[in-house]
Design a protein around this motif. Structure first.
Motif, short mmCIF file in Angstrom:
data_model
loop_
_atom_site.label_atom_id
_atom_site.label_comp_id
_atom_site.label_asym_id
_atom_site.label_seq_id
_atom_site.Cartn_x
_atom_site.Cartn_y
_atom_site.Cartn_z
N LEU A 1 3.44 -19.27 -25.07
CA LEU A 1 3.77 -18.02 -25.74
C LEU A 1 2.73 -16.94 -25.44
N SER A 2 1.47 -17.33 -25.37
CA SER A 2 0.41 -16.36 -25.11
C SER A 2 0.26 -16.04 -23.64
N ASN A 3 0.67 -16.97 -22.78
CA ASN A 3 0.56 -16.78 -21.33
C ASN A 3 1.69 -17.52 -20.65
N GLY A 4 2.48 -16.80 -19.86
CA GLY A 4 3.65 -17.38 -19.22
C GLY A 4 3.34 -18.30 -18.05
N CYS A 5 2.06 -18.46 -17.69
CA CYS A 5 1.68 -19.34 -16.58
C CYS A 5 1.22 -20.71 -17.05
N LEU A 6 1.31 -20.94 -18.36
CA LEU A 6 0.90 -22.22 -18.94
C LEU A 6 2.13 -22.95 -19.46
N PHE A 7 2.17 -24.28 -19.25
CA PHE A 7 3.35 -25.06 -19.61
C PHE A 7 2.93 -26.38 -20.26
N TYR A 8 3.82 -26.88 -21.13
CA TYR A 8 3.57 -28.15 -21.81
C TYR A 8 4.86 -28.96 -21.85
N HIS A 9 4.74 -30.24 -21.49
CA HIS A 9 5.90 -31.14 -21.55
C HIS A 9 5.69 -32.09 -22.73
N PRO A 10 6.41 -31.88 -23.84
CA PRO A 10 6.17 -32.68 -25.05
C PRO A 10 6.55 -34.15 -24.92
N VAL A 11 7.48 -34.46 -24.04
CA VAL A 11 7.93 -35.85 -23.88
C VAL A 11 6.99 -36.62 -22.96
N ARG A 12 6.63 -36.02 -21.83
CA ARG A 12 5.80 -36.71 -20.84
C ARG A 12 4.31 -36.42 -21.00
N ASP A 13 3.95 -35.65 -22.02
CA ASP A 13 2.55 -35.41 -22.33
C ASP A 13 1.81 -34.79 -21.14
N LEU A 14 2.41 -33.73 -20.58
CA LEU A 14 1.81 -33.03 -19.44
C LEU A 14 1.46 -31.61 -19.83
N ARG A 15 0.31 -31.15 -19.37
CA ARG A 15 -0.11 -29.76 -19.56
C ARG A 15 -0.39 -29.18 -18.18
N LYS B 1 0.80 -1.22 0.00
CA LYS B 1 0.00 0.00 0.00
C LYS B 1 0.83 1.28 0.00
N ARG B 2 2.14 1.15 -0.12
CA ARG B 2 2.97 2.35 -0.17
C ARG B 2 2.70 3.11 -1.47
N LYS B 3 2.93 4.43 -1.44
CA LYS B 3 2.68 5.24 -2.62
C LYS B 3 3.68 4.91 -3.72
N GLY B 4 3.25 5.15 -4.96
CA GLY B 4 4.13 4.89 -6.09
C GLY B 4 3.56 3.82 -7.00
N THR B 5 4.06 3.76 -8.22
CA THR B 5 3.56 2.80 -9.19
C THR B 5 4.07 1.40 -8.89
N ILE B 6 3.25 0.41 -9.22
CA ILE B 6 3.66 -0.97 -9.05
C ILE B 6 3.57 -1.73 -10.38
N GLU B 7 3.43 -0.98 -11.48
CA GLU B 7 3.31 -1.62 -12.79
C GLU B 7 4.56 -2.42 -13.13
N GLN B 8 5.71 -1.97 -12.65
CA GLN B 8 6.94 -2.69 -12.95
C GLN B 8 7.01 -4.04 -12.27
N PHE B 9 6.12 -4.28 -11.30
CA PHE B 9 6.13 -5.54 -10.56
C PHE B 9 4.95 -6.43 -10.98
N PHE B 10 4.42 -6.20 -12.20
CA PHE B 10 3.27 -6.97 -12.68
C PHE B 10 3.60 -8.46 -12.76
N ALA B 11 2.66 -9.28 -12.35
CA ALA B 11 2.78 -10.73 -12.48
C ALA B 11 1.51 -11.28 -13.10
N GLY B 12 1.66 -12.16 -14.06
CA GLY B 12 0.51 -12.66 -14.79
C GLY B 12 -0.20 -13.80 -14.07
N THR B 13 -1.39 -14.10 -14.54
CA THR B 13 -2.15 -15.27 -14.07
C THR B 13 -2.73 -15.96 -15.30
#
Length: 298
Positions: free
Chosen positions: A217-231, A101-113
């Motif tokens: 590529l579209s979202n950094g919170c999504l992952f795929y393992h091509p060898v073990r067939d995991l999403r 809650k401190r004053k100032g911008t926090i855009e530089q600390f954005f984290a995706g979901t």
């Protein structure tokens, strides 16, 4: 006087909620659940806070230093919650910083979901038994199951990237017999800091790529393992994955080597043994029946 007023308000609240009869003594209820506002016993809160302080030492959250005169020291506070009820307490305490809650911008600390549709896609793939492209590549693949993992105290696993000093709670000073003007210089991230979620996101990406996952590529919170067939979809400290049972078990074992985790459940169809057929995750109830897999928002 403040304690007297607090106890009086607590008693009034208990009477209103018809829970005062479960109270042993007034002095048992010096603390309130930060989520519900209901009373929690001092004994349970002290025990939960002690457990948190022990974890702080184990993970080496900070380095104790003399209070710097040319640096700002950020305050800390306790967040106490009761995961149980008035009859069976399960109090959890977390020490958090007060930088958000401190004053100032926090855009530089954005984290995706991840998008809400990510869970829906995992559900759709889980009940899809015949996909020509998949069957041609893996004609003998195992049945897909859904795995849900919770990473305990997720944010503190990431290393700090800024020079931050925080106040040490009185309980920690008493535990270690600290009498001098000591503060903590963070060596790891901490809940309540502006960049905590971003640092956790970076750490997840690094560790997942080490395990062989490809980041979305579209979202950094999504992952795929091509060898073990995991999403996998990572939403904060919730890790939701789709794949064959042996590979999901491999993934769980790998995460245990990195972080402290809890398997919330392995969701499968009614005829699949050694798994659950309904569970809650991300405020949603998932039920896998003979008719398919349903999702209800709760």
């Amino acid at each position: 006087r403040d304690l007297h007023l607090s106890l009086r308000r607590q008693r009034q609240m208990c009477i209103r909620d018809r829970t005062w009869k479960t109270c042993r003594t007034r002095t048992d209820y010096w603390y309130q659940d930060d989520t519900s506002g209901k009373g929690v016993t001092a004994k349970d809160v002290r025990s939960a806070r002690l457990e948190e302080l022990k974890f702080v030492d184990v993970i080496k959250l900070w380095e104790l230093v003399l209070r710097p005169h040319d640096k700002r020291v950020i305050g800390t506070r306790w967040v106490d919650t009761n995961a149980g009820d008035e009859n069976a307490y399960s109090v959890r305490s977390r020490l958090v910083g007060q930088e958000i809650k401190r004053k100032g911008t926090i855009e530089q600390f954005f984290a995706g979901t991840p998008p809400l549709s990510a869970l829906g896609i995992l559900i759709s793939l889980a009940v899809t038994t015949k996909v020509p492209e998949v069957e041609a590549a893996r004609p003998s693949r195992s049945r897909y199951l859904l795995q849900f993992i919770d990473v305990k105290k997720a944010h503190v696993w990431a290393l700090a990237e800024r020079e931050i000093y925080v106040e040490i709670p009185e309980e920690y000073k008493k535990l270690h017999g600290i009498t001098t003007d000591i503060v903590g210089q963070l060596k790891r991230s901490m809940y309540g800091m502006r960049d905590a979620a971003q640092l956790w996101e970076k750490l997840v990406a690094v560790e997942m790529e080490k395990l062989g996952f490809k980041r979305g590529l579209s979202n950094g919170c999504l992952f795929y393992h091509p060898v073990r067939d995991l999403r996998t979809s990572v939403h904060g400290d919730n890790v939701s994955s789709l794949g064959p049972r042996p590979n999901l078990e491999w993934f769980e074992a790998q995460l245990k080597k990195i972080w402290e985790i809890k398997l919330e459940g392995l969701l499968g169809p009614p005829d699949e043994g050694d798994c659950v057929h309904d569970m809650c995750t991300l405020n949603r109830l998932l039920t896998w029946s003979s008719q398919g897999l349903s999702l209800i928002h709760i």
